[in-house]
Design a protein around this motif. Sequence first.
Motif, short mmCIF file in Angstrom:
data_model
loop_
_atom_site.label_atom_id
_atom_site.label_comp_id
_atom_site.label_asym_id
_atom_site.label_seq_id
_atom_site.Cartn_x
_atom_site.Cartn_y
_atom_site.Cartn_z
N ARG A 282 52.33 -7.33 3.23
CA ARG A 282 53.29 -7.65 2.75
C ARG A 282 52.25 -8.94 1.44
O ARG A 282 51.87 -10.09 1.38
CB ARG A 282 53.20 -9.01 4.04
CG ARG A 282 54.02 -8.54 5.13
CD ARG A 282 55.13 -7.38 4.77
NE ARG A 282 55.95 -7.46 6.80
CZ ARG A 282 55.85 -6.72 7.49
NH1 ARG A 282 55.57 -5.06 6.02
NH2 ARG A 282 56.26 -6.31 8.24
N GLU A 283 51.47 -8.35 1.20
CA GLU A 283 50.75 -8.16 -0.17
C GLU A 283 51.66 -9.04 -1.43
O GLU A 283 50.99 -7.98 -2.00
CB GLU A 283 49.65 -7.64 -0.57
CG GLU A 283 48.58 -7.57 0.82
CD GLU A 283 47.40 -6.99 0.77
OE1 GLU A 283 46.87 -6.54 -0.38
OE2 GLU A 283 46.86 -6.54 1.46
N TYR A 284 52.38 -9.38 -0.73
CA TYR A 284 53.52 -9.92 -2.46
C TYR A 284 52.75 -9.98 -3.55
O TYR A 284 53.60 -10.03 -5.18
CB TYR A 284 54.84 -10.98 -2.30
CG TYR A 284 55.43 -10.30 -1.47
CD1 TYR A 284 56.02 -9.11 -0.82
CD2 TYR A 284 55.29 -11.87 0.66
CE1 TYR A 284 56.50 -8.81 0.36
CE2 TYR A 284 55.44 -11.12 1.27
CZ TYR A 284 56.48 -10.15 1.85
OH TYR A 284 56.83 -9.66 2.25
N THR A 285 51.39 -10.41 -3.87
CA THR A 285 50.40 -10.74 -4.77
C THR A 285 50.40 -8.89 -6.27
O THR A 285 50.15 -9.48 -7.20
CB THR A 285 49.42 -11.26 -4.73
OG1 THR A 285 48.80 -11.09 -3.96
CG2 THR A 285 49.71 -12.84 -4.42
N ALA B 115 53.49 1.43 -0.86
CA ALA B 115 54.43 0.96 0.54
C ALA B 115 52.77 0.12 1.69
O ALA B 115 53.61 -0.75 1.99
CB ALA B 115 53.93 2.56 0.64
N GLU B 116 51.46 0.88 2.16
CA GLU B 116 50.59 -0.25 2.58
C GLU B 116 50.95 -1.00 2.17
O GLU B 116 50.65 -2.42 2.40
CB GLU B 116 49.53 0.82 2.38
CG GLU B 116 49.81 2.53 2.64
CD GLU B 116 48.39 2.52 2.37
OE1 GLU B 116 47.59 2.48 1.80
OE2 GLU B 116 47.82 4.30 3.07
N GLU B 117 49.80 -1.98 0.70
CA GLU B 117 50.48 -2.84 0.18
C GLU B 117 51.42 -4.33 0.43
O GLU B 117 50.97 -5.17 1.11
CB GLU B 117 49.40 -3.70 -1.18
CG GLU B 117 47.70 -2.60 -0.81
CD GLU B 117 47.19 -2.57 -2.76
OE1 GLU B 117 47.25 -2.92 -3.04
OE2 GLU B 117 46.62 -1.75 -2.68
N ARG C 272 66.87 -4.92 -10.09
CA ARG C 272 66.49 -5.48 -11.50
C ARG C 272 64.86 -6.28 -11.12
O ARG C 272 65.32 -8.13 -11.11
CB ARG C 272 67.27 -5.76 -12.49
CG ARG C 272 67.95 -4.94 -12.36
CD ARG C 272 68.70 -4.87 -13.44
NE ARG C 272 69.97 -4.20 -13.25
CZ ARG C 272 69.85 -2.97 -14.06
NH1 ARG C 272 69.01 -2.67 -14.86
NH2 ARG C 272 71.53 -1.86 -14.29
N GLY C 273 63.77 -5.56 -11.90
CA GLY C 273 62.77 -7.28 -11.86
C GLY C 273 61.88 -7.25 -10.37
O GLY C 273 62.34 -7.48 -9.40
N ARG C 274 60.67 -8.19 -10.80
CA ARG C 274 59.77 -7.95 -9.65
C ARG C 274 60.30 -9.40 -9.16
O ARG C 274 60.06 -9.15 -7.96
CB ARG C 274 58.92 -8.59 -10.25
CG ARG C 274 57.75 -7.53 -11.20
CD ARG C 274 56.24 -7.49 -12.10
NE ARG C 274 55.72 -7.11 -12.84
CZ ARG C 274 54.82 -7.33 -13.86
NH1 ARG C 274 54.76 -8.58 -13.61
NH2 ARG C 274 54.78 -6.44 -14.76
#
Length: 169
Positions: free
Chosen positions: A28-31, A21-23, A53-55
């Motif tokens: 917005r830290e999608y990495t 939730a936080e990151e 489904r999936g990252r």
Amino acid sequence: MSSRHSPTSTDAAVDIARRFAEEVWNGREYTAIPELVHRDYVLHDPAAPDPIRGRDALERHIRDSVRAFPDLHVEPRLGLGEGETVMTYYTTTGTFDGAYGPLSPTGRRVAVDGTAVIRYEDGKMREEHLYYDTADFRKQLGVTGLGFLRQVPSIARWTLRTVRARLFG
């Protein structure tokens, strides 16, 4: 439990949900997604027509949500768990300032309480089920009753684009 799965402690699982939730949502830290989310992740969201489904699909879903609600914020309120399953109670807030699927922005502010039930595998989020009041969400968005009728042209355009893309690539 199968020997191919490493156990996740309840405390670690609650921490992963909080970090997600936080990151990812708030920061917005999608990495951070590969570190927190299993490669075979599945999200069941009552607002989505099909499971996500999936990252990569999850990242698209989050980016689409943030485009629709640029000030979107997820506030985890409580995390409880047993073994590799965690339930979190959260509040999501944001202002509907961008297109959301077929819906045109209304500029309305929303606050939605919900529960996520998350199953972990190999120390990562593997499957998530979201539960929240979708009728109240639509009402807050301003897309019920007469508000919905104002959305019909936008929905028709979105549907046509979606059908064309599926039929003709």
